[in-house]
Design a protein around this motif. Structure first.
Motif, PDB file in Angstrom:
ATOM      1  N   ALA A  24       0.822  -1.205   0.000  1.00 34.24           N
ATOM      2  CA  ALA A  24       0.000   0.000   0.000  1.00 34.24           C
ATOM      3  C   ALA A  24       0.859   1.259   0.000  1.00 34.24           C
ATOM      4  O   ALA A  24       0.509   2.266  -0.620  1.00 34.24           O
ATOM      5  CB  ALA A  24      -0.922  -0.007   1.220  1.00 34.24           C
ATOM      6  N   ARG A  25       1.980   1.212   0.697  1.00 34.53           N
ATOM      7  CA  ARG A  25       2.882   2.374   0.754  1.00 34.53           C
ATOM      8  C   ARG A  25       3.396   2.712  -0.647  1.00 34.53           C
ATOM      9  O   ARG A  25       3.446   3.867  -1.048  1.00 34.53           O
ATOM     10  CB  ARG A  25       4.054   2.012   1.677  1.00 34.53           C
ATOM     11  CG  ARG A  25       4.848   3.203   2.231  1.00 34.53           C
ATOM     12  CD  ARG A  25       4.238   3.715   3.525  1.00 34.53           C
ATOM     13  NE  ARG A  25       5.100   4.633   4.237  1.00 34.53           N
ATOM     14  CZ  ARG A  25       6.151   4.269   4.951  1.00 34.53           C
ATOM     15  NH1 ARG A  25       6.491   2.983   5.048  1.00 34.53           N
ATOM     16  NH2 ARG A  25       6.865   5.184   5.589  1.00 34.53           N
ATOM     17  N   PHE A  26       3.777   1.695  -1.396  1.00 35.73           N
ATOM     18  CA  PHE A  26       4.258   1.889  -2.762  1.00 35.73           C
ATOM     19  C   PHE A  26       3.161   2.503  -3.630  1.00 35.73           C
ATOM     20  O   PHE A  26       3.410   3.463  -4.381  1.00 35.73           O
ATOM     21  CB  PHE A  26       4.721   0.551  -3.340  1.00 35.73           C
ATOM     22  CG  PHE A  26       4.651   0.457  -4.842  1.00 35.73           C
ATOM     23  CD1 PHE A  26       5.542   1.167  -5.637  1.00 35.73           C
ATOM     24  CD2 PHE A  26       3.685  -0.325  -5.465  1.00 35.73           C
ATOM     25  CE1 PHE A  26       5.469   1.097  -7.026  1.00 35.73           C
ATOM     26  CE2 PHE A  26       3.608  -0.407  -6.839  1.00 35.73           C
ATOM     27  CZ  PHE A  26       4.501   0.316  -7.626  1.00 35.73           C
ATOM     28  N   VAL A  27       1.934   1.976  -3.550  1.00 36.46           N
ATOM     29  CA  VAL A  27       0.843   2.497  -4.375  1.00 36.46           C
ATOM     30  C   VAL A  27       0.519   3.941  -4.000  1.00 36.46           C
ATOM     31  O   VAL A  27       0.212   4.765  -4.863  1.00 36.46           O
ATOM     32  CB  VAL A  27      -0.397   1.586  -4.273  1.00 36.46           C
ATOM     33  CG1 VAL A  27      -1.620   2.235  -4.906  1.00 36.46           C
ATOM     34  CG2 VAL A  27      -0.111   0.256  -4.956  1.00 36.46           C
ATOM     35  N   GLN A  28       0.608   4.282  -2.722  1.00 34.00           N
ATOM     36  CA  GLN A  28       0.406   5.658  -2.277  1.00 34.00           C
ATOM     37  C   GLN A  28       1.379   6.600  -2.995  1.00 34.00           C
ATOM     38  O   GLN A  28       0.993   7.640  -3.548  1.00 34.00           O
ATOM     39  CB  GLN A  28       0.616   5.741  -0.763  1.00 34.00           C
ATOM     40  CG  GLN A  28       0.740   7.152  -0.214  1.00 34.00           C
ATOM     41  CD  GLN A  28       1.264   7.161   1.209  1.00 34.00           C
ATOM     42  OE1 GLN A  28       0.481   7.260   2.138  1.00 34.00           O
ATOM     43  NE2 GLN A  28       2.569   7.054   1.394  1.00 34.00           N
TER      44      GLN A  28
END
Length: 606
Positions: free
Chosen positions: A244-248
């Protein structure tokens, strides 16, 4: 490919320069589109989402960054965040980076012991806690840990409090710190899920993330999924997870619009309100969507129509990979099924969903073909915390269902002699925090990161994950068995929540099975069986017969020596709350094997 070490790679497509950093990612978006919408915040009442412009978000980031500096946060200081997925999480992330700090995520489900290890090992000076309950768990650490100075509570106006501390801090201080960060600077320390012991702190640099988002967004095979103001995604996975951090970060760079919801409890209503064009989720979410649709079909004619439609979708998707493509008759069947079945499922996912990105575990070919057949392409990928999330991924035009795709742009993948997947690229972490021994063990002499996963590369360079090296079961007869294949297939049954295949040193393969409490009532009703609770269902002959049939179907994927001969149905599910699942929905196998030793012995009559 090298015959001694099969290898595949995809060249990077984005332009990378040493000065790039995560504050640069936001500054770049601001320069390109200050009035554009970067986030949509869910209103406190109802399900409405309110737009936030890039300019507004950047100003809030600067204000919070000034506040962190006013609180005494220095360059390189650790700022821990314990919260559900939210706009505030993203705000604190970018504010910490803009202040030169290193944000450290703590899962909202972490125990006091886990949280204290992360705060202690990382050396955090400040911790943000979402709720008063989380703060009560963290506050005693201020007395025990010399480096920890304060715990701030988001539900008690922590953001406003921090901004107040920055009133006298000039904005130039934030600019100086933001511009001082570069590709080599430490961006975050993310602690592994800890399926096999104490979590290790993975040190990821600004360059690890920047290389991924630039190469992904600029990739012509992927940009159509994530790039531009018409692309939207709703984030419900924990931002504490690297996926999720990467997609953010990817959305901030790519120009997409992102929303946040704390979990998947009200996902159908949230998706309907936000209407994403792409979505990321772990395989369990896709299993739930399919099983829920099956359950809602009920029994009789409606159920037969749904299952006919599902079969048509899978057949149609498979035909797309044949030379002639789907036949005219199959196309006609799919058109009818779309009207009767598929439209309702797409509507339940917001109505505008074109693509779903699956990671965190194997999806399974059946589900991949089903979703593509109904008009939602599932792009399955593979990665780990140590590589910033993706290292291979299927992309539009580059998809083979059943694989986790070819290497992500800018990455190299190889297979070691023992079958382990090896990775190289700008996205590979720099090491484990304060753990040089683990860091040394994680790399080969020639610099490849050793993932611990077993895999195969096909002739086109697509990766297929076959298991995890540490999880390989060796039966008493010397047969090596990878449990993942059996577990994934059996978990696809509506009644099944979790599966742990066992049999190490035993005469045959068995499995512990837990029941899905949410799906049980519908399944019983659809099969004209009386209502019963999990404890009753676990011993009911009709339920057990259905599970035996599911085991038989799962065994079709393996040899007889690898097949499940006997199961034990538990009355306790594996969840994050009881400590048997990681936040990314992986079973803590070692803990299950230890705590359910008696139930495993029952399988073997010992």
């Amino acid at each position: 490919m090298n015959e001694q070490r099969p290898e595949a790679s995809t060249p990077g497509v984005g332009r990378l320069e040493p000065h790039m950093s995560l504050p640069w990612v936001l500054a770049d978006r601001l320069a390109r589109d200050p009035a554009g919408v970067i986030f949509e915040r869910k209103s406190s009442l109802g399900t409405e989402f309110v737009p936030v412009s890039v300019q507004t978000f950047a100003e809030e980031v600067t204000a919070v960054a000034k506040g962190l500096i006013g609180l005494g946060v220095e360059v390189g200081d650790r700022v821990a965040i314990m919260a559900h997925t939210s706009y505030e999480w993203s705000l604190l992330d970018f504010a910490a980076w803009s202040a030169g700090a290193v944000p450290v995520p703590i899962y909202e489900t972490s125990s006091a012991e886990q949280a204290e290890w992360i705060v202690s090992n990382s050396g955090a000076r400040v911790v943000f806690a979402e709720t008063r309950g989380m703060a009560a768990m963290l506050q005693p650490m201020v007395e025990r840990l010399e480096h920890l100075e304060r715990v701030l509570v988001l539900d008690e106006n922590a953001i406003e409090t921090v901004i107040g501390h920055g009133a006298d801090v000039p904005a130039d201080r934030v600019t100086e710190r933001s511009e001082a960060a570069d590709m080599s600077s430490l961006a975050t320390i993310i602690y592994t899920s800890g399926t096999t012991g104490r979590p290790k702190g993975v040190e990821l640099t600004h360059g690890n993330f920047v290389s991924l988002v630039v190469n992904g967004s600029d990739d012509p095979n992927f940009s159509g999924v994530v790039r531009g103001p018409d692309k939207r995604t709703l984030l419900f996975m924990p931002i504490a997870h690297v996926f999720a951090r990467f997609v953010q970060i990817l959305c901030v760079y790519s120009g997409a619009t992102m929303g946040h919801v704390p979990d998947a409890k009200n996902l159908v209503a949230d998706l309907d309100a936000f209407k994403p064009t792409f979505l990321l989720a772990v395989p369990r979410v896709f299993e739930k969507v399919y099983n829920s649709a099956d359950a809602k079909a009920g029994s009789g004619a409606k159920q037969r129509i749904f299952r006919w439609g599902a079969k048509v979708a899978i057949t149609y998707s498979r035909a797309l990979e044949s030379d002639g493509g789907p036949s005219a008759a199959l196309k006609a069947q799919r058109t009818l099924a779309d009207r009767l079945v598929y439209g309702k499922i797409r509507s339940a996912m917001g109505g505008n969903l074109d693509w779903a990105i699956s990671g965190g575990g194997p999806l399974g070919e059946r589900l991949g073909h089903f979703f593509r057949g109904i008009g939602v392409g599932v792009l399955e990928g593979y990665g780990l915390t140590e590589v910033g999330a993706p290292t291979t991924v299927n992309r539009p035009g580059l998809t083979k269902i059943g694989t986790v795709g070819p290497p992500y742009p800018g990455t190299r993948v190889a297979i070691a002699e023992d079958g382990q997947v090896l990775v190289k690229g700008d996205h590979v972490f720099r090491g484990y925090h304060d753990n040089p021994e683990a860091t040394a063990q994680a790399f080969t002499e020639d610099g490849w990161f050793v993932t611990g996963d077993l895999g195969q590369l096909d002739s086109d360079g697509y990766l297929r994950i076959t298991g995890r090296k540490k999880e390989i079961i060796v039966t008493a007869g010397g047969k090596n068995v990878a449990p993942a294949v059996l577990e994934d297939r059996l978990r696809g049954h509506p009644l099944v929540s979790q599966v742990v295949v066992v049999g190490d040193g035993r005469p045959f393969i068995g499995a512990l099975v837990t029941l899905d409490e949410d799906m049980l009532p519908g399944w019983l009703a659809n099969h004209d069986l009386p209502a019963m609770n999990v404890e009753q269902a676990a011993t009911d002959e009709r339920v057990l017969a259905a599970l035996d049939r599911a085991v038989t179907r799962a065994n079709e994927a393996v040899s007889r020596a690898e097949s499940i001969r006997k199961i034990n149905v538990l009355t306790t599910d594996f969840t994050m709350e009881n400590g048997y699942l990681t936040p990314s929905q992986k079973v803590k196998r070692a803990k299950v094997l230890a705590d359910f030793e008696r139930e495993i012995n029952d399988i073997y009559g010992t």
